[in-house]
Write an enzyme that holds these catalytic residues in place. Structure first.
Site, PDB file in Angstrom:
ATOM      1  N   LYS A 184       1.144  -1.687  -0.527  1.00  0.00           N
ATOM      2  CA  LYS A 184       0.174  -0.027   0.509  1.00  0.00           C
ATOM      3  C   LYS A 184       0.908   1.329  -0.141  1.00  0.00           C
ATOM      4  O   LYS A 184       0.417   2.430  -0.484  1.00  0.00           O
ATOM      5  CB  LYS A 184      -1.123  -0.050   1.381  1.00  0.00           C
ATOM      6  CG  LYS A 184      -2.084  -1.203   1.090  1.00  0.00           C
ATOM      7  CD  LYS A 184      -2.859  -0.692   2.018  1.00  0.00           C
ATOM      8  CE  LYS A 184      -4.017  -1.670   1.664  1.00  0.00           C
ATOM      9  NZ  LYS A 184      -4.576  -3.147   1.835  1.00  0.00           N
TER      10      LYS A 184
ATOM     11  N   GLU B 187     -10.015   7.076   3.738  1.00  0.00           N
ATOM     12  CA  GLU B 187     -11.358   6.440   4.186  1.00  0.00           C
ATOM     13  C   GLU B 187     -10.230   5.302   4.205  1.00  0.00           C
ATOM     14  O   GLU B 187      -9.299   4.765   4.195  1.00  0.00           O
ATOM     15  CB  GLU B 187     -12.555   6.201   3.156  1.00  0.00           C
ATOM     16  CG  GLU B 187     -12.091   5.479   2.726  1.00  0.00           C
ATOM     17  CD  GLU B 187     -11.435   5.225   1.784  1.00  0.00           C
ATOM     18  OE1 GLU B 187     -10.928   6.441   0.828  1.00  0.00           O
ATOM     19  OE2 GLU B 187     -11.020   4.076   0.911  1.00  0.00           O
TER      20      GLU B 187
ATOM     21  N   SER C 123       1.905  -9.443  -0.827  1.00  0.00           N
ATOM     22  CA  SER C 123       1.720  -8.435  -0.733  1.00  0.00           C
ATOM     23  C   SER C 123       1.863  -7.598   0.244  1.00  0.00           C
ATOM     24  O   SER C 123       2.243  -6.369   0.660  1.00  0.00           O
ATOM     25  CB  SER C 123       0.156  -8.281  -1.379  1.00  0.00           C
ATOM     26  OG  SER C 123      -0.634  -9.126  -0.264  1.00  0.00           O
TER      27      SER C 123
END
Ligand SMILES: *Cc1c(COP(=O)(O)O)cnc(C)c1O
Length: 390
Positions: free
Chosen positions: A90, A112, A371
């Site tokens: 991310k 958010e 990931s």
């Protein structure tokens, strides 16, 4: 990369922008600014420097010798997004978008978050760049993810509780979008996955594509060829689109997306509009998004990025599901065989490798996208064992 296909933000019938006119104006400006900077050498040099000095890129492509022996068949290579600063992919996206925000003259970032992972990543990038950071989070999610709320606050962010509606992610998105429309001159909405109205899916792909840019070069160095297949888990679809990006135009490379059985958006969804864009969506009989549940918090989303929807319906990529049991087995096996505790999300991709690898001989090579790392999940897995769930 796929410039014609991405024209006007459509991937086949998917994507687009279904928003009120007030928001469309803000998105049009964002599209213009992104187009201006995405091929700008200075901008890209600054982005790459941040990835090197703050994230620790490039991260390795690790040959998983013992996992390869355990599964049999193709050689398995792991792309190590788990080794990034903050422990997942991310960060690639939030740094890119924060940098874009800075160039656009915004000093206030809003985002958010549901499970809190994107909120923590966004707060990290804002601390790096000295920007104000506001995270909208459903009241219920804040209670469930108290530790991530504390992390965001440690990093200097202000976490705003959203009480309206059901107090979940969707309600937080609505409040964040209202904030953006009101304050667009100073504010940048930092979106967390390859979803949402145009241009967000293209922006997120652009910044996550660094993963396959590296893995392609690394695979040539190690094996002297392209991989036979790339396997990645799909929540909203950002780590997978980054892992696939530089192989989409290489037809010999199989692209395999993996979903939880309980949130099989691509495997079972039908076309619909959600959160301002068109994608394959899990819907009930009334056309409402179906509630999803996954042991991996990052995969709990009934929709999926528009490009994955197109890669699925056009047949370029394959998508398949794995069960909870298969995920837990893979989580344990990668830990035991390679000394790598993966995120529960990433363990979905490892579980799929078990099904794919034996179909190849030893000359073949697969890339499994790790990931993120599993530190965040150890307590949950411990509790599941204690409760006799596994
Ligand atoms: C958030 C997350 C995912 C799912 O999101 P995508 O946008 O589909 O990549 C997968 N793995 C990890 C480790 C995550 O934190």
């Amino acid at each position: 990369m796929n410039d014609v296909m991405e024209e006007k933000g459509y991937f086949g019938e998917f994507g687009g922008s279904f928003v009120p006119p007030s928001l469309q104006g803000v998105l049009d400006r964002l599209t213009d600014e992104f187009e201006k900077y995405k091929d700008d050498p200075d901008f890209n040099a600054e982005y790459k420097e941040c990835l090197r000095d703050h994230v620790g890129r490039e991260n390795p492509l690790t040959f998983a010798k013992h996992l390869t022996e355990a599964y049999g068949g193709a050689k398995i290579y792991l792309k190590r997004e788990d080794l990034n600063h903050t422990g997942a992919h991310k960060i690639n996206n939030v740094i890119g978008q924060a940098l874009l925000a800075k160039k656009m003259g915004a000093h206030r970032i809003i985002a958010e978050t549901g499970a809190g992972q994107h909120g923590v990543a966004a707060a990290t990038a804002c601390a790096m760049f000295g920007m104000e950071c506001i995270i909208y989070m459903g009241k219920l999610d804040m209670k469930r993810q108290a530790l991530n709320v504390f992390r965001m606050e440690l990093l200097g962010a202000k976490v705003v509780s959203v009480d309206q509606g059901q107090g979940r992610l969707k309600d937080a998105v609505d409040v964040a979008l209202n904030d953006l429309v009101e304050n667009y001159e100073t504010t940048f909405y930092l979106l967390g996955s390859a979803v949402g109205p145009h241009p967000y899916p293209s922006i997120v792909k652009h910044f996550q594509a660094v993963s396959s840019e590296e893995s392609k070069r690394q695979m040539y160095e190690k094996e002297g060829k392209l991989p036979d297949a790339v396997i990645a888990v799909t929540g909203g679809g950002s780590n997978a689109i980054g892992a696939f990006a530089h192989y989409i135009d290489e037809p010999s490379v199989r692209l395999i997306g993996v979903e939880p059985e309980e949130a099989a958006t691509l495997s079972k969804g039908t076309p619909a509009v959600i959160h301002g864009f068109k994608c394959l969506l899990l819907q009930d009989e009334d056309g409402q998004p179906s509630p999803t549940y996954s042991i991996a918090a990052g995969l709990d989303y009934p929709g999926i990025g528009p490009e994955h929807s197109y890669l699925k319906t056009s047949g370029r990529a394959e998508y398949a599901t794995v069960t909870k049991k298969e995920v837990m087995e893979a989580f344990e096996l990668l830990s035991k065989k390679e000394g790598i505790i993966p995120a529960l999300e990433s363990a979905h991709a490892v579980a799929m490798a078990k099904k794919i690898a034996p179909g190849y001989d030893r000359e073949a090579a697969l890339i499994v996208n790790i990931s993120g790392r599993g530190d965040k999940d150890v307590q949950q897995v411990f509790d599941m064992y204690q409760n006799g769930e596994f």
